[in-house]
Scaffold this active site. Structure first.
Site, PDB file in Angstrom:
ATOM      1  N   ASP A  99       0.797  -1.224   0.000  1.00 45.44           N
ATOM      2  CA  ASP A  99       0.000   0.000   0.000  1.00 45.44           C
ATOM      3  C   ASP A  99       0.831   1.276   0.000  1.00 45.44           C
ATOM      4  OD1 ASP A  99       1.066  -0.031   2.588  1.00 45.44           O
ATOM      5  OD2 ASP A  99      -0.779  -0.826   3.463  1.00 45.44           O
ATOM      6  N   GLU A 121      -0.308  -9.134  -1.144  1.00 42.57           N
ATOM      7  CA  GLU A 121      -0.897  -8.617   0.097  1.00 42.57           C
ATOM      8  C   GLU A 121      -2.094  -7.726  -0.225  1.00 42.57           C
ATOM      9  OE1 GLU A 121       1.255  -7.520   4.161  1.00 42.57           O
ATOM     10  OE2 GLU A 121       0.869  -5.713   2.988  1.00 42.57           O
ATOM     11  N   GLU A 135      -2.168   5.001   3.243  1.00 40.32           N
ATOM     12  CA  GLU A 135      -2.090   3.633   2.754  1.00 40.32           C
ATOM     13  C   GLU A 135      -3.453   3.023   2.444  1.00 40.32           C
ATOM     14  OE1 GLU A 135       1.751   4.477   4.814  1.00 40.32           O
ATOM     15  OE2 GLU A 135      -0.365   4.876   5.256  1.00 40.32           O
ATOM     16  N   HIS A 216       6.016   4.696  14.094  1.00 41.94           N
ATOM     17  CA  HIS A 216       6.344   5.670  13.053  1.00 41.94           C
ATOM     18  C   HIS A 216       5.135   6.136  12.254  1.00 41.94           C
ATOM     19  CE1 HIS A 216       6.190   1.838  10.887  1.00 41.94           C
ATOM     20  NE2 HIS A 216       5.843   2.569   9.851  1.00 41.94           N
ATOM     21  N   ARG A 218       2.198   7.974  10.503  1.00 44.04           N
ATOM     22  CA  ARG A 218       1.902   9.396  10.324  1.00 44.04           C
ATOM     23  C   ARG A 218       0.706   9.833  11.162  1.00 44.04           C
ATOM     24  NH1 ARG A 218       2.916   8.038   4.818  1.00 44.04           N
ATOM     25  NH2 ARG A 218       4.688   9.144   3.894  1.00 44.04           N
ATOM     26  N   HIS A 248      12.671   5.534  14.473  1.00 47.73           N
ATOM     27  CA  HIS A 248      12.528   5.912  13.066  1.00 47.73           C
ATOM     28  C   HIS A 248      13.240   7.233  12.807  1.00 47.73           C
ATOM     29  CE1 HIS A 248      10.461   6.777   9.227  1.00 47.73           C
ATOM     30  NE2 HIS A 248      10.197   5.488   9.184  1.00 47.73           N
TER      31      HIS A 248
END
Length: 375
Positions: A99, A121, A135, A216, A218, A248
């Protein structure tokens, strides 16, 4: 080569590389295919680590990573860069995974040229277009036109069919991340030096239960990340635990964690780990705290409970199977759920022994056979 299909596999990030290198290996070893690889280097350094350990040598490297680039700039560069490669290679199939912006743009560039897309996936859905962002929309876009949907589980297959995807194009293959994890753990067993860089931390934290952390996302930037840092600080106040946290590189993560956690005796804030060392970290850990997607699949394969620091997950199979638990980003709840696993042996055992629903290590070969059947 007469009678072979030309396959171009496109990826750009470390997680994509981990989940696709078993498929790249399988395609390269199969005479039914001419296999090529295009990397975008959406993540440069972390991608290169996986390429090196897996022995994958790209045929095309677009090297598109730029500091602080916007999603629209990245998207434009990906579309045009991948488009040029497709015009040169003229593959029979394009393979993308997951994604990312690279996956979405690789699929879209192929669609513009009427090249069929195989989506590895496929079918993960959280049901919320802002979690994970962007995503969820990326994978929905790919799912709207892919010619072959390689769903990791029955749940993801049902999600695609519910969106009116042709059931004849949807196949449950398992997740290639388990193929990759089995491959790397076997390599480490044969050559422990590959993951020996954590030896000092193993010695430092001997006798304590290690909690591995990754964070990590967003959507957790800001208040969510601060709450996660507070929870880790409170958990680390226990004398019987230690935290190992590969932080990260994003400053939205790094600045918060340094501010709240730097200098604590039993918290190790370390640089991002390469793939062998990350697999070793999961193996060392008593449990994992994460907002990552892949860890929800990998940790159960090694018998490690996962507490997911997100409000939603596109991998509900783990929650349903009992290998993972959604705890959100509320500090009190993260602490309470972590302490429950530390203090309640039965609760821990129930998660550690639950069946991993994400694969058996043979997913890549299933995908290869599906592609061959469409030749």
């Amino acid at each position: 080569m007469q009678g072979t299909q030309r396959i171009l596999t496109i990826f750009g990030t470390r997680p994509e590389a981990i989940k696709l290198f078993p498929l790249v290996h399988a395609l390269a070893g199969d005479s039914r295919f001419v296999s090529g690889v295009c990397v975008t280097a959406q993540h440069r350094g972390m991608l290169d680590q996986v390429l090196q350990i897996s022995g994958v040598v790209p045929d095309h490297d677009l090297d598109l990573m730029q500091p602080d680039q916007t999603l629209d700039t990245l998207t434009a560069n990906l579309l045009t860069g991948i488009g040029k490669v497709l015009d040169q290679e003229k593959p029979d199939w394009v393979v993308v995974q997951g994604d990312t912006a690279t996956a979405m743009c690789g699929a879209l560039a192929a669609y513009y040229r009427k090249i069929p897309v195989a989506h590895v996936e496929a079918g993960l859905r959280s049901g919320n277009i802002h979690h994970p962002w962007p995503e969820e929309v990326n994978r929905k876009i790919i799912g709207s036109f892919a010619a072959l949907h390689c769903a990791p589980t029955e749940t993801s297959a049902r999600a695609l069919i519910a969106e009116n995807v042709d059931p004849a194009t949807v196949h449950v293959t398992g997740n290639t991340v388990i193929d990759a994890l089995q491959w790397i753990t076997a390599r480490i067993a044969a050559d422990p030096v590959l993951a020996s860089g954590l030896a000092d931390l193993e010695t430092r934290f001997a006798g304590r239960r290690i909690i591995g952390v990754t964070s990590h996302r967003r959507e957790n930037f800001g208040e969510g990340m601060r709450a996660i840092a507070e929870a880790i600080r409170r958990i680390a106040a226990r004398p019987d635990v230690a935290v190992i946290y590969p932080v990260h590189l994003n400053p939205n993560v790094r600045s918060v964690m340094q501010e709240q956690l730097a200098g604590l005796d039993n918290v190790a804030l370390i640089e991002p780990l390469d793939y062998p060392h990350f697999a070793r970290l999961i193996g060392l850990s008593y449990l994992m705290l994460t907002d990552s997607g892949g860890v929800q699949e990998e940790a159960p394969a090694l018998g490690k409970p996962v507490l997911v620091m997100r409000e939603t997950t596109e991998r509900p199979e783990g929650v349903e199977a009992g290998t993972a638990r959604l705890v959100g980003t509320d500090a009190d709840r993260i602490v309470a759920e972590t302490f429950r696993l530390l203090d309640d042996e039965a609760a821990y055992a129930a998660m550690a022994r639950a069946h991993n629903p994400f694969g058996d290590g043979h997913s890549a070969q299933r995908i290869v056979d599906l592609l061959a059947a469409r030749g």
